[in-house]
Motif scaffolding. Sequence first.
Motif, PDB file in Angstrom:
ATOM      1  N   MET A   1       0.857  -1.193   0.000  1.00  0.00           N
ATOM      2  CA  MET A   1       0.000   0.000   0.000  1.00  0.00           C
ATOM      3  C   MET A   1       0.886   1.233   0.000  1.00  0.00           C
ATOM      4  O   MET A   1       1.734   1.364   0.861  1.00  0.00           O
ATOM      5  N   ARG A   2       0.640   2.124  -0.949  1.00  0.00           N
ATOM      6  CA  ARG A   2       1.613   3.200  -1.044  1.00  0.00           C
ATOM      7  C   ARG A   2       1.068   4.580  -1.370  1.00  0.00           C
ATOM      8  O   ARG A   2       1.830   5.549  -1.347  1.00  0.00           O
ATOM      9  N   ALA A  87     -10.203   1.740   7.953  1.00  0.00           N
ATOM     10  CA  ALA A  87     -10.266   2.152   9.356  1.00  0.00           C
ATOM     11  C   ALA A  87      -9.763   3.592   9.485  1.00  0.00           C
ATOM     12  O   ALA A  87      -8.914   4.037   8.706  1.00  0.00           O
ATOM     13  N   PRO A  88     -10.307   4.318  10.461  1.00  0.00           N
ATOM     14  CA  PRO A  88      -9.938   5.736  10.578  1.00  0.00           C
ATOM     15  C   PRO A  88      -8.554   5.971  11.178  1.00  0.00           C
ATOM     16  O   PRO A  88      -8.041   5.105  11.890  1.00  0.00           O
ATOM     17  N   VAL A  89      -8.012   7.145  10.875  1.00  0.00           N
ATOM     18  CA  VAL A  89      -6.756   7.586  11.470  1.00  0.00           C
ATOM     19  C   VAL A  89      -7.065   8.805  12.335  1.00  0.00           C
ATOM     20  O   VAL A  89      -7.491   9.840  11.835  1.00  0.00           O
ATOM     21  N   LEU A  90      -6.870   8.660  13.648  1.00  0.00           N
ATOM     22  CA  LEU A  90      -7.045   9.775  14.579  1.00  0.00           C
ATOM     23  C   LEU A  90      -5.703  10.252  15.098  1.00  0.00           C
ATOM     24  O   LEU A  90      -5.556  11.386  15.544  1.00  0.00           O
ATOM     25  N   CYS A  91      -4.726   9.357  15.094  1.00  0.00           N
ATOM     26  CA  CYS A  91      -3.346   9.743  15.388  1.00  0.00           C
ATOM     27  C   CYS A  91      -2.439   8.902  14.493  1.00  0.00           C
ATOM     28  O   CYS A  91      -2.887   7.917  13.899  1.00  0.00           O
ATOM     29  N   TYR A  92      -1.171   9.312  14.394  1.00  0.00           N
ATOM     30  CA  TYR A  92      -0.288   8.687  13.418  1.00  0.00           C
ATOM     31  C   TYR A  92      -0.189   7.173  13.604  1.00  0.00           C
ATOM     32  O   TYR A  92      -0.158   6.419  12.625  1.00  0.00           O
ATOM     33  N   SER A  93      -0.168   6.720  14.862  1.00  0.00           N
ATOM     34  CA  SER A  93       0.021   5.287  15.093  1.00  0.00           C
ATOM     35  C   SER A  93      -1.160   4.453  14.564  1.00  0.00           C
ATOM     36  O   SER A  93      -0.999   3.267  14.266  1.00  0.00           O
ATOM     37  N   ASP A  94      -2.347   5.085  14.428  1.00  0.00           N
ATOM     38  CA  ASP A  94      -3.491   4.369  13.838  1.00  0.00           C
ATOM     39  C   ASP A  94      -3.163   3.875  12.432  1.00  0.00           C
ATOM     40  O   ASP A  94      -3.571   2.794  12.019  1.00  0.00           O
ATOM     41  N   LEU A  95      -2.429   4.715  11.704  1.00  0.00           N
ATOM     42  CA  LEU A  95      -2.081   4.363  10.324  1.00  0.00           C
ATOM     43  C   LEU A  95      -1.251   3.082  10.290  1.00  0.00           C
ATOM     44  O   LEU A  95      -1.491   2.180   9.479  1.00  0.00           O
ATOM     45  N   GLN A  99      -2.377  -0.515   8.786  1.00  0.00           N
ATOM     46  CA  GLN A  99      -1.526  -1.129   7.761  1.00  0.00           C
ATOM     47  C   GLN A  99      -1.172  -2.565   8.161  1.00  0.00           C
ATOM     48  O   GLN A  99      -1.260  -3.489   7.353  1.00  0.00           O
ATOM     49  N   ALA A 100      -0.825  -2.733   9.440  1.00  0.00           N
ATOM     50  CA  ALA A 100      -0.457  -4.060   9.933  1.00  0.00           C
ATOM     51  C   ALA A 100      -1.642  -5.025   9.839  1.00  0.00           C
ATOM     52  O   ALA A 100      -1.462  -6.233   9.630  1.00  0.00           O
ATOM     53  N   ALA A 101      -2.868  -4.463   9.962  1.00  0.00           N
ATOM     54  CA  ALA A 101      -4.069  -5.304   9.886  1.00  0.00           C
ATOM     55  C   ALA A 101      -4.529  -5.499   8.434  1.00  0.00           C
ATOM     56  O   ALA A 101      -5.575  -6.101   8.181  1.00  0.00           O
ATOM     57  N   GLY A 102      -3.758  -4.967   7.485  1.00  0.00           N
ATOM     58  CA  GLY A 102      -4.113  -5.127   6.073  1.00  0.00           C
ATOM     59  C   GLY A 102      -5.270  -4.256   5.629  1.00  0.00           C
ATOM     60  O   GLY A 102      -5.915  -4.520   4.622  1.00  0.00           O
ATOM     61  N   LYS A 103      -5.544  -3.177   6.401  1.00  0.00           N
ATOM     62  CA  LYS A 103      -6.647  -2.278   6.047  1.00  0.00           C
ATOM     63  C   LYS A 103      -6.127  -0.963   5.480  1.00  0.00           C
ATOM     64  O   LYS A 103      -5.055  -0.498   5.862  1.00  0.00           O
TER      65      LYS A 103
END
Length: 317
Positions: A1-2, A87-95, A99-103
């Motif tokens: 994903m890029r 899935a939503p991004v509310l803070c950077y670590s969400d991204l 990504q790790a969950a393949g979403k």
Amino acid sequence: MRFVDLHCDTIGCLTGIESGEAGLRANHLHVDLEKMKKGDALLQFFALYIRTTADGRGYDGRSPYEIFEEERTCYERELRENADMLAPVLCYSDLLKNQAAGKMSALLTVEDGVPLDGKVERVKEFYDKGVRLLTFTWNYENSLGYPNGSSDEKGLKPFGFQVLEEMNNLGMIADVSHLSDRGFWDVAGHSKKPFVASHSNARALCDVPRNLTDEMLRALGEKGGVAGLNFASFFLVPGSSHTKISDLLRHAKYMADKAGIDAVGLGSDFDGIRSTLEFKDYTGMPMIAEALHTVFTAAEVDKITHENALRVLQACI
Ligand SMILES: [Zn+2]
């Protein structure tokens, strides 16, 4: 994903359409989740576009705030119904987590501060409701400031400065696309964080007030910000109605020369533009990346497609 895309109007197009009829998963628009998946999407910024008249009134008797809520409800519903893909991004670590969950990831933005209606407490309310980027104005004056095309002395109003400070403190990205030139310089001079022009090109190549001058590009780069390459034909070539990849390349190269390679990103404006597109829709993103490789190194292409935007995200939210 890029691919990270800083602006699309897809949610506005889907608002009001009954769930099940057409939604974010699959539709006839530029952006849906199946096209994003095919196009190798990492993160999409979804704008809530607040449709108003020039005097700041909403359409169909709705207030700008009601339009904000209506579109946000649509966004929330789409997130719920497509939680297996997005899935939503509310803070950077969400991204990183997504990504790790393949979403794929989604970031909520509001295009036009008009629903703030001069109330600074609404900035925090927007933040609490998941908004992580605010575009100060659309093409009309509002309580924050003046739009592109305004005369030289019309920039941010006192409330606009207040909102900028609040956004800096809370962790929201300030967006100067659509803002007046004076407003751009007000943000450049006062923002404590990098900011973005989420969907704006180079004015020297296409002389419309929605694009950025060389001086603005330079200042944006110096501040650590990013300008998202807008795919609208008429912001690439004056009067054109067809978007060609070669014109995107010309603007990308020019913007990188003036602002620096660290300041160029993607701000498609998908589903907000009427132009016909050589690359059709989101599935054409890899075609654009392939073309970028003809004028940039592989490391530079990575910066444009995602790294620069992610750096700003990490610094701001
Ligand atoms: Zn716009």
